[in-house]
Scaffold this motif. Structure first.
Motif, PDB file in Angstrom:
ATOM      1  N   ARG A   6      -2.854  30.123 113.572  1.00  0.00           N
ATOM      2  CA  ARG A   6      -3.152  30.129 112.146  1.00  0.00           C
ATOM      3  C   ARG A   6      -4.620  29.880 111.886  1.00  0.00           C
ATOM      4  O   ARG A   6      -5.257  29.108 112.582  1.00  0.00           O
ATOM      5  CB  ARG A   6      -2.397  28.992 111.478  1.00  0.00           C
ATOM      6  CG  ARG A   6      -1.278  29.445 110.654  1.00  0.00           C
ATOM      7  CD  ARG A   6      -0.576  28.226 110.100  1.00  0.00           C
ATOM      8  NE  ARG A   6       0.819  28.426 110.306  1.00  0.00           N
ATOM      9  CZ  ARG A   6       1.650  28.688 109.323  1.00  0.00           C
ATOM     10  NH1 ARG A   6       1.237  28.705 108.094  1.00  0.00           N
ATOM     11  NH2 ARG A   6       2.903  28.920 109.576  1.00  0.00           N
ATOM     12  N   LEU A   7      -5.129  30.478 110.828  1.00  0.00           N
ATOM     13  CA  LEU A   7      -6.490  30.224 110.390  1.00  0.00           C
ATOM     14  C   LEU A   7      -6.457  29.066 109.407  1.00  0.00           C
ATOM     15  O   LEU A   7      -5.666  29.065 108.466  1.00  0.00           O
ATOM     16  CB  LEU A   7      -7.066  31.470 109.710  1.00  0.00           C
ATOM     17  CG  LEU A   7      -8.463  31.319 109.127  1.00  0.00           C
ATOM     18  CD1 LEU A   7      -9.467  31.064 110.252  1.00  0.00           C
ATOM     19  CD2 LEU A   7      -8.835  32.568 108.366  1.00  0.00           C
ATOM     20  N   ARG A   9      -8.988  25.984 107.266  1.00  0.00           N
ATOM     21  CA  ARG A   9     -10.319  25.544 106.849  1.00  0.00           C
ATOM     22  C   ARG A   9     -10.245  24.034 106.675  1.00  0.00           C
ATOM     23  O   ARG A   9      -9.347  23.522 106.006  1.00  0.00           O
ATOM     24  CB  ARG A   9     -10.707  26.190 105.530  1.00  0.00           C
ATOM     25  CG  ARG A   9     -12.119  25.837 105.135  1.00  0.00           C
ATOM     26  CD  ARG A   9     -12.494  26.368 103.789  1.00  0.00           C
ATOM     27  NE  ARG A   9     -12.122  27.768 103.645  1.00  0.00           N
ATOM     28  CZ  ARG A   9     -12.384  28.466 102.573  1.00  0.00           C
ATOM     29  NH1 ARG A   9     -13.001  27.911 101.561  1.00  0.00           N
ATOM     30  NH2 ARG A   9     -12.022  29.729 102.493  1.00  0.00           N
TER      31      ARG A   9
END
Length: 50
Positions: A6-7, A9
């Motif tokens: 998963r990306l 932030r």
């Protein structure tokens, strides 16, 4: 989600990002890997003043 994972932030409220902070962040992410998508805040809430 992709084949690599998963990306995410990450925003850290730190005066200095050093190796121990990065290691602690990695541990936190692995421990909370079942969190739902969205924003999650940990720690004391910030109060911004002008």
């Amino acid at each position: 989600m992709s084949a690599q994972g998963r990306l995410i932030r990450i925003g850290l409220n730190l005066a200095k990002i050093d190796e121990p902070a990065v290691l602690k962040t990695r541990i936190m992410i692995r421990q909370y890997k079942r969190l739902a998508a969205g924003r999650h805040e940990f720690g004391e809430p910030l109060q911004f003043t002008r």
